[in-house]
Scaffold this motif. Structure first.
Motif, PDB file in Angstrom:
ATOM      1  N   MET A   1       0.837  -1.200   0.000  1.00  0.00           N
ATOM      2  CA  MET A   1       0.000   0.000   0.000  1.00  0.00           C
ATOM      3  C   MET A   1       0.873   1.251   0.000  1.00  0.00           C
ATOM      4  O   MET A   1       1.900   1.290   0.678  1.00  0.00           O
ATOM      5  CB  MET A   1      -0.878  -0.015   1.246  1.00  0.00           C
ATOM      6  CG  MET A   1      -2.204   0.682   1.030  1.00  0.00           C
ATOM      7  SD  MET A   1      -3.236   0.541   2.488  1.00  0.00           S
ATOM      8  CE  MET A   1      -2.893   2.063   3.302  1.00  0.00           C
ATOM      9  N   THR A   2       0.481   2.247  -0.798  1.00  0.00           N
ATOM     10  CA  THR A   2       1.292   3.473  -0.820  1.00  0.00           C
ATOM     11  C   THR A   2       1.069   4.263   0.476  1.00  0.00           C
ATOM     12  O   THR A   2      -0.014   4.239   1.048  1.00  0.00           O
ATOM     13  CB  THR A   2       0.916   4.366  -2.015  1.00  0.00           C
ATOM     14  OG1 THR A   2      -0.493   4.461  -2.090  1.00  0.00           O
ATOM     15  CG2 THR A   2       1.472   3.841  -3.298  1.00  0.00           C
ATOM     16  N   PRO A   3       2.117   4.957   0.911  1.00  0.00           N
ATOM     17  CA  PRO A   3       2.003   5.695   2.177  1.00  0.00           C
ATOM     18  C   PRO A   3       1.061   6.901   2.066  1.00  0.00           C
ATOM     19  O   PRO A   3       0.931   7.498   0.993  1.00  0.00           O
ATOM     20  CB  PRO A   3       3.435   6.157   2.439  1.00  0.00           C
ATOM     21  CG  PRO A   3       4.128   6.117   1.120  1.00  0.00           C
ATOM     22  CD  PRO A   3       3.443   5.073   0.299  1.00  0.00           C
ATOM     23  N   ILE A   4       0.419   7.206   3.185  1.00  0.00           N
ATOM     24  CA  ILE A   4      -0.387   8.434   3.254  1.00  0.00           C
ATOM     25  C   ILE A   4       0.471   9.475   3.961  1.00  0.00           C
ATOM     26  O   ILE A   4       1.018   9.212   5.048  1.00  0.00           O
ATOM     27  CB  ILE A   4      -1.693   8.184   4.037  1.00  0.00           C
ATOM     28  CG1 ILE A   4      -2.522   7.120   3.302  1.00  0.00           C
ATOM     29  CG2 ILE A   4      -2.488   9.479   4.198  1.00  0.00           C
ATOM     30  CD1 ILE A   4      -3.787   6.708   4.017  1.00  0.00           C
ATOM     31  N   LEU A   5       0.621  10.626   3.336  1.00  0.00           N
ATOM     32  CA  LEU A   5       1.509  11.645   3.892  1.00  0.00           C
ATOM     33  C   LEU A   5       0.996  12.110   5.246  1.00  0.00           C
ATOM     34  O   LEU A   5      -0.209  12.183   5.487  1.00  0.00           O
ATOM     35  CB  LEU A   5       1.628  12.836   2.944  1.00  0.00           C
ATOM     36  CG  LEU A   5       2.223  12.532   1.568  1.00  0.00           C
ATOM     37  CD1 LEU A   5       2.433  13.820   0.781  1.00  0.00           C
ATOM     38  CD2 LEU A   5       3.546  11.772   1.684  1.00  0.00           C
ATOM     39  N   GLN A   6       1.937  12.438   6.117  1.00  0.00           N
ATOM     40  CA  GLN A   6       1.585  12.914   7.452  1.00  0.00           C
ATOM     41  C   GLN A   6       1.964  14.385   7.603  1.00  0.00           C
ATOM     42  O   GLN A   6       2.837  14.888   6.892  1.00  0.00           O
ATOM     43  CB  GLN A   6       2.340  12.092   8.501  1.00  0.00           C
ATOM     44  CG  GLN A   6       1.889  10.639   8.569  1.00  0.00           C
ATOM     45  CD  GLN A   6       2.574   9.906   9.708  1.00  0.00           C
ATOM     46  OE1 GLN A   6       3.790   9.926   9.828  1.00  0.00           O
ATOM     47  NE2 GLN A   6       1.778   9.269  10.557  1.00  0.00           N
ATOM     48  N   SER A   7       1.302  15.024   8.535  1.00  0.00           N
ATOM     49  CA  SER A   7       1.647  16.408   8.875  1.00  0.00           C
ATOM     50  C   SER A   7       2.408  16.398  10.195  1.00  0.00           C
ATOM     51  O   SER A   7       2.205  15.505  11.025  1.00  0.00           O
ATOM     52  CB  SER A   7       0.380  17.253   9.032  1.00  0.00           C
ATOM     53  OG  SER A   7      -0.267  17.381   7.787  1.00  0.00           O
ATOM     54  N   PHE A   8       3.251  17.414  10.379  1.00  0.00           N
ATOM     55  CA  PHE A   8       3.986  17.531  11.642  1.00  0.00           C
ATOM     56  C   PHE A   8       3.456  18.753  12.378  1.00  0.00           C
ATOM     57  O   PHE A   8       3.594  19.883  11.914  1.00  0.00           O
ATOM     58  CB  PHE A   8       5.491  17.654  11.373  1.00  0.00           C
ATOM     59  CG  PHE A   8       6.315  17.583  12.621  1.00  0.00           C
ATOM     60  CD1 PHE A   8       6.440  16.380  13.330  1.00  0.00           C
ATOM     61  CD2 PHE A   8       6.939  18.710  13.129  1.00  0.00           C
ATOM     62  CE1 PHE A   8       7.187  16.308  14.493  1.00  0.00           C
ATOM     63  CE2 PHE A   8       7.695  18.646  14.292  1.00  0.00           C
ATOM     64  CZ  PHE A   8       7.817  17.442  14.977  1.00  0.00           C
ATOM     65  N   SER A   9       2.806  18.507  13.498  1.00  0.00           N
ATOM     66  CA  SER A   9       2.162  19.600  14.227  1.00  0.00           C
ATOM     67  C   SER A   9       2.249  19.336  15.719  1.00  0.00           C
ATOM     68  O   SER A   9       2.153  18.178  16.150  1.00  0.00           O
ATOM     69  CB  SER A   9       0.689  19.677  13.788  1.00  0.00           C
ATOM     70  OG  SER A   9      -0.009  20.604  14.581  1.00  0.00           O
ATOM     71  N   GLN A  10       2.430  20.385  16.472  1.00  0.00           N
ATOM     72  CA  GLN A  10       2.502  20.299  17.939  1.00  0.00           C
ATOM     73  C   GLN A  10       3.530  19.258  18.393  1.00  0.00           C
ATOM     74  O   GLN A  10       3.289  18.482  19.318  1.00  0.00           O
ATOM     75  CB  GLN A  10       1.126  19.978  18.516  1.00  0.00           C
ATOM     76  CG  GLN A  10       0.075  21.020  18.144  1.00  0.00           C
ATOM     77  CD  GLN A  10      -1.270  20.693  18.748  1.00  0.00           C
ATOM     78  OE1 GLN A  10      -1.470  20.838  19.940  1.00  0.00           O
ATOM     79  NE2 GLN A  10      -2.186  20.248  17.916  1.00  0.00           N
ATOM     80  N   GLY A  11       4.635  19.202  17.676  1.00  0.00           N
ATOM     81  CA  GLY A  11       5.739  18.343  18.091  1.00  0.00           C
ATOM     82  C   GLY A  11       5.575  16.868  17.776  1.00  0.00           C
ATOM     83  O   GLY A  11       6.341  16.041  18.264  1.00  0.00           O
ATOM     84  N   ARG A  12       4.577  16.508  16.949  1.00  0.00           N
ATOM     85  CA  ARG A  12       4.463  15.081  16.587  1.00  0.00           C
ATOM     86  C   ARG A  12       3.857  14.921  15.190  1.00  0.00           C
ATOM     87  O   ARG A  12       3.252  15.863  14.657  1.00  0.00           O
ATOM     88  CB  ARG A  12       3.654  14.313  17.630  1.00  0.00           C
ATOM     89  CG  ARG A  12       2.235  14.767  17.754  1.00  0.00           C
ATOM     90  CD  ARG A  12       1.521  14.065  18.916  1.00  0.00           C
ATOM     91  NE  ARG A  12       0.150  14.531  19.003  1.00  0.00           N
ATOM     92  CZ  ARG A  12      -0.864  14.034  18.314  1.00  0.00           C
ATOM     93  NH1 ARG A  12      -0.676  13.025  17.473  1.00  0.00           N
ATOM     94  NH2 ARG A  12      -2.080  14.517  18.443  1.00  0.00           N
ATOM     95  N   TRP A  13       4.031  13.716  14.639  1.00  0.00           N
ATOM     96  CA  TRP A  13       3.498  13.409  13.313  1.00  0.00           C
ATOM     97  C   TRP A  13       2.042  12.970  13.425  1.00  0.00           C
ATOM     98  O   TRP A  13       1.698  12.207  14.327  1.00  0.00           O
ATOM     99  CB  TRP A  13       4.336  12.306  12.638  1.00  0.00           C
ATOM    100  CG  TRP A  13       5.684  12.825  12.222  1.00  0.00           C
ATOM    101  CD1 TRP A  13       6.851  12.721  12.932  1.00  0.00           C
ATOM    102  CD2 TRP A  13       5.984  13.573  11.046  1.00  0.00           C
ATOM    103  NE1 TRP A  13       7.866  13.361  12.255  1.00  0.00           N
ATOM    104  CE2 TRP A  13       7.364  13.891  11.089  1.00  0.00           C
ATOM    105  CE3 TRP A  13       5.239  14.015   9.951  1.00  0.00           C
ATOM    106  CZ2 TRP A  13       8.002  14.617  10.090  1.00  0.00           C
ATOM    107  CZ3 TRP A  13       5.876  14.743   8.952  1.00  0.00           C
ATOM    108  CH2 TRP A  13       7.234  15.043   9.025  1.00  0.00           C
ATOM    109  N   HIS A  14       1.217  13.489  12.527  1.00  0.00           N
ATOM    110  CA  HIS A  14      -0.219  13.189  12.552  1.00  0.00           C
ATOM    111  C   HIS A  14      -0.637  12.437  11.296  1.00  0.00           C
ATOM    112  O   HIS A  14      -0.295  12.840  10.183  1.00  0.00           O
ATOM    113  CB  HIS A  14      -1.036  14.494  12.541  1.00  0.00           C
ATOM    114  CG  HIS A  14      -0.930  15.265  13.809  1.00  0.00           C
ATOM    115  ND1 HIS A  14      -1.940  15.329  14.736  1.00  0.00           N
ATOM    116  CD2 HIS A  14       0.083  16.011  14.302  1.00  0.00           C
ATOM    117  CE1 HIS A  14      -1.558  16.091  15.740  1.00  0.00           C
ATOM    118  NE2 HIS A  14      -0.340  16.514  15.504  1.00  0.00           N
ATOM    119  N   SER A  15      -1.447  11.401  11.478  1.00  0.00           N
ATOM    120  CA  SER A  15      -2.075  10.736  10.338  1.00  0.00           C
ATOM    121  C   SER A  15      -3.491  11.272  10.235  1.00  0.00           C
ATOM    122  O   SER A  15      -4.099  11.600  11.255  1.00  0.00           O
ATOM    123  CB  SER A  15      -2.158   9.236  10.563  1.00  0.00           C
ATOM    124  OG  SER A  15      -0.876   8.733  10.801  1.00  0.00           O
TER     125      SER A  15
END
Ligand code: NAP
Length: 514
Positions: A1-15
């Motif tokens: 499965m291709t990866p879903i991009l994550q955002s980096f917010s409040q000091g951690r990675w979010h899915s």
């Protein structure tokens, strides 16, 4: 499965859990990653940057920030192979990647070095000397620059997923503002990979960088008067964001780099036997081929003396016929595809508009021979050279085909060139190839009000010239009017976008101690 991009917010990675859109390999059409339509809580992301990132960053002096930037540059260079591999999927050849990835990291290094040498070991900058405002010398004023207290929102275009981020991040970081990066969706997987390494380096204070890999909902709506926006992209998006009610009502600082119909002028003194002739042709071909012409600074309009037109067509066409187009994972390929098939459609449509005022003298909009690639799967396009007949035809001065497309424009007089160049309504860069100093002087004076940068090339400087399309960190990048009206880079000047200038008045001896 291709990866879903994550955002980096409040000091951690979010899915993100919601809908996603596919991001395709520009050469093969295979899915590389998926990008969520909506991301983490953007208001909280901005607030974390303001309340944690900003204060942490501003505890450091300019000298300390410069040292961190220097270490970050070295760290990112040590991971370059990883970035190169991902960059290939955006359609970039190794040479294209050099401009984006190596160029972006190099920009950090230049900023670190200039800041280390030129900035004080303090947190406030002086801007000019004390001006006496009273006859007795007991009252005066001076200007200072202090860091803005908000978040530096950085919205980037698809064509420079790394350089576009780092050339904004470096001056914002030095100025003491935390960056909130919004990459263009199409190539966001490369930006995400670099931000992962930046975070992993552990070098940055907490909150100094955030990344939004998702739709932009809420990004503008939640801005405050201490935030800034640095935008790169199309003129239409720039216009929509600049006139957003939040930006106007809160006077949010807004800097835009947008479309640009850059020009290159062959001087009337140059003949085919001159070294300058070769310089002009090399530059033109490079600007069409590098990044498949997807550079905001690429030459779109090439002014050529009427008497030299046939020689120029012959020389450029001969060079273009040698360009190997195809999948950039093949080492022999010199020009890759456009960033997406959608982008290719847009370039074809805009080229068709140009063709109402110019004829094709090289290339075919619907045919290109390829190495290691399928024309249907990838976003490939042949380089297209056009020739206009009328120097003042409005289409050639108003339509930007953001690809390997350039229009040759015949001219008779310098006055014509200056007037026609201004019909682009403001551009990032113009180049003049001439050995005639008097001619260069007239052209520079005539073109300067319409351009952010002018490059004058003759044979003695050609060897060291950084070229028409390269935005050097030391030099201004931006342009008036259609080009967005903004300014980036230009050495440490760029920091001032992220700082507040304040006139402080009082006793001069007190002011000196500030
Ligand atoms: P674009 O469509 O205007 O998009 C630019 C950026 O704006 C993308 O990150 C896009 O995100 C984002 N965006 C769109 N709507 C937004 C909104 N409502 N709020 C916040 N962000 C929003 O431009 P592009 O197609 O990526 O770039 C191509 C253009 O950029 C060309 O015309 C080129 O001339 C210009 N360009 C200029 C420079 C320069 O330095 N002057 C440099 C490079 C490119 P999504 O991708 O997620 O929609």
């Amino acid at each position: 499965m291709t990866p879903i991009l994550q955002s980096f917010s409040q000091g951690r990675w979010h899915s993100s859990q919601g809908d996603t859109s596919p991001l395709l390999d520009a050469s093969t059409g295979e899915e590389v990653a998926r990008i969520p339509k909506s991301g983490p809580d953007v208001a909280a992301m901005l607030q974390f940057a303001r309340k944690i990132g900003g204060p942490e960053l501003r505890k450091l002096t300019f000298t300390q920030r410069a040292t961190i930037l220097k270490d970050l540059g070295k760290y990112l260079f040590s991971h370059i192979d990883e970035f190169v591999e991902i960059s290939t999927r955006t359609g970039a050849t190794r040479r294209d990647t050099t401009v984006d990835v190596d160029g972006g990291i190099g920009t950090i290094a230049v900023y670190a070095s200039k800041a280390g040498r030129e900035l004080p070991d303090r947190t406030i900058l002086h801007d000019g000397e004390v001006e006496l405002l009273g006859k007795g010398g007991t009252f005066g004023g001076k200007h200072i620059l202090s860091s803005k207290l908000g978040a530096a929102v950085q919205i980037n275009a698809f064509n420079f997923p790394v350089w576009g981020m780092l050339e904004k991040f470096a001056p914002a970081f030095l100025a003491g503002m935390p960056s909130v990066v919004k990459p263009a969706s199409q190539t966001a997987y490369l930006t995400e990979a670099v931000v992962r390494r930046i975070v992993d380096s552990g070098l940055l204070p907490e909150g100094a960088i955030s990344l939004l890999c998702a739709g932009p909902d809420g990004l503008i709506e939640n801005l405050t008067s201490q935030d800034t926006v640095s935008f790169t992209g199309s003129a239409s998006t720039a216009q929509a964001l600049r006139s957003h009610q939040v930006i106007t009502s809160r006077s949010v600082s807004f800097n835009a780099e947008a479309d640009s119909l850059n020009c290159s002028i062959l001087g009337t003194d140059v003949i085919p036997e001159d070294e300058e002739f070769g310089v002009y042709i090399d530059q033109l071909v490079n600007e069409m081929v590098v990044k498949a012409g997807q550079k905001c600074t690429a030459i779109r309009r090439a002014f050529v003396p009427v008497s030299m037109m046939d020689d120029v067509i012959e020389a450029v066409a001969a060079r273009l016929s040698e360009v190997i187009v195809g999948n950039p994972s093949d080492q022999s390929v010199q020009m890759g595809p456009l960033a997406s098939r959608g982008q290719r459609e847009e370039v074809r449509n805009n080229t068709a508009k140009l063709m109402t005022a110019a004829e094709v003298v090289y290339g075919d909009l619907n045919k290109v021979s390829l190495v290691g690639a399928d024309a249907e799967q990838g976003a490939f396009l042949s380089p297209i050279l056009l020739k206009a007949n009328d120097v003042y035809a409005s289409e050639i001065h108003s339509v930007e085909a953001f690809g390997p497309v350039c229009t040759l424009i015949p001219y008779q007089t310098f006055g014509e060139v200056i007037e026609a160049a201004s019909m682009g309504e403001g551009s990032l860069v113009a180049s003049i190839v001439t050995a005639d100093v008097a001619l260069a002087k007239v052209l520079v004076a005539g073109l300067a009000p319409w351009h952010g940068r002018i490059l004058v090339v003759e044979s003695s400087s050609a060897g060291e010239s950084t070229g028409h399309g390269i935005a050097m960190p030391q030099m201004l990048h931006g342009g008036p009017g259609r080009a967005g009206g903004g300014e980036e880079l230009g050495g440490l000047r760029a920091m001032k976008h992220y700082m507040q200038r304040t006139a402080v008045q009082g006793n001069p001896s007190f002011l000196e101690t500030l």
